[in-house]
Design a protein around this motif. Sequence first.
Motif, PDB file in Angstrom:
ATOM      1  N   LEU A  97       0.667  -1.258  -0.107  1.00 25.03           N
ATOM      2  CA  LEU A  97       0.047   0.000   0.045  1.00 25.03           C
ATOM      3  C   LEU A  97       0.947   1.183   0.082  1.00 25.03           C
ATOM      4  N   HIS A 100      -0.506   4.004  -2.332  1.00 23.96           N
ATOM      5  CA  HIS A 100      -1.844   4.251  -1.527  1.00 23.96           C
ATOM      6  C   HIS A 100      -1.744   5.216  -0.477  1.00 23.96           C
ATOM      7  N   LYS A 106      -7.141  10.132  -2.364  1.00 23.78           N
ATOM      8  CA  LYS A 106      -7.461   8.522  -2.507  1.00 23.78           C
ATOM      9  C   LYS A 106      -8.210   8.430  -3.885  1.00 23.78           C
ATOM     10  N   PHE A 110      -8.210   6.316  -6.933  1.00 29.07           N
ATOM     11  CA  PHE A 110      -9.115   5.041  -7.294  1.00 29.07           C
ATOM     12  C   PHE A 110      -9.552   5.306  -8.556  1.00 29.07           C
ATOM     13  N   THR A 118      -8.677  -1.252  -7.263  1.00 30.19           N
ATOM     14  CA  THR A 118      -9.133  -0.335  -6.091  1.00 30.19           C
ATOM     15  C   THR A 118      -9.993  -1.137  -4.971  1.00 30.19           C
ATOM     16  N   ALA A 121      -6.978  -2.694  -3.063  1.00 28.05           N
ATOM     17  CA  ALA A 121      -6.642  -1.718  -1.943  1.00 28.05           C
ATOM     18  C   ALA A 121      -7.362  -1.132  -0.900  1.00 28.05           C
ATOM     19  N   ARG A 122      -8.576  -1.228  -1.103  1.00 27.12           N
ATOM     20  CA  ARG A 122      -9.805  -0.706  -0.002  1.00 27.12           C
ATOM     21  C   ARG A 122      -9.685  -1.975   1.037  1.00 27.12           C
ATOM     22  N   GLU A 125      -6.537  -2.269   3.107  1.00 30.68           N
ATOM     23  CA  GLU A 125      -6.682  -0.912   4.066  1.00 30.68           C
ATOM     24  C   GLU A 125      -7.237  -1.381   5.069  1.00 30.68           C
TER      25      GLU A 125
END
Length: 136
Positions: A97, A100, A106, A110, A118, A121-122, A125
């Motif tokens: 990340l 990111h 952000k 995205f 996307t 990554a979310r 996180e």
Amino acid sequence: MDTNLEDMKKDILEIVGGNFSPDSVGPDRYAAIVSRVRSQAAEYLNVLESLFLGTNFDAVAHSELYIPAFLMMVADVEPDRVRSVARQLVKQFDSVLVIHDAIKDKQALFQALPPETTLMARRLEQRRTQLKNLMS
């Protein structure tokens, strides 16, 4: 009762797979798995580490797994080990990340990424936040 390595792997994969609850697997099966894991927490943590840490880290797979759910299950039994595993996973997530984390906008990031990236990554996180909570 000792559970063999393959059975431990199956239990771990079932727990982190995302549908591990009394409603989805049945209350008896759920209770049996939780009991096995908690009674042999150190051994299960060894197997978890071999499956998901170090060279076996796969960001895409990790984004779809619920490893923090497993760690929460044994956090009171093996608190130091859980913090250690969580810390190692956070380091791995941090490395994935890095872009990111470096970008302030952000939403712009995205929008520039493919939808599946996307989502990954979310989810990473979110998992990283859960892991950080286990480290304290």
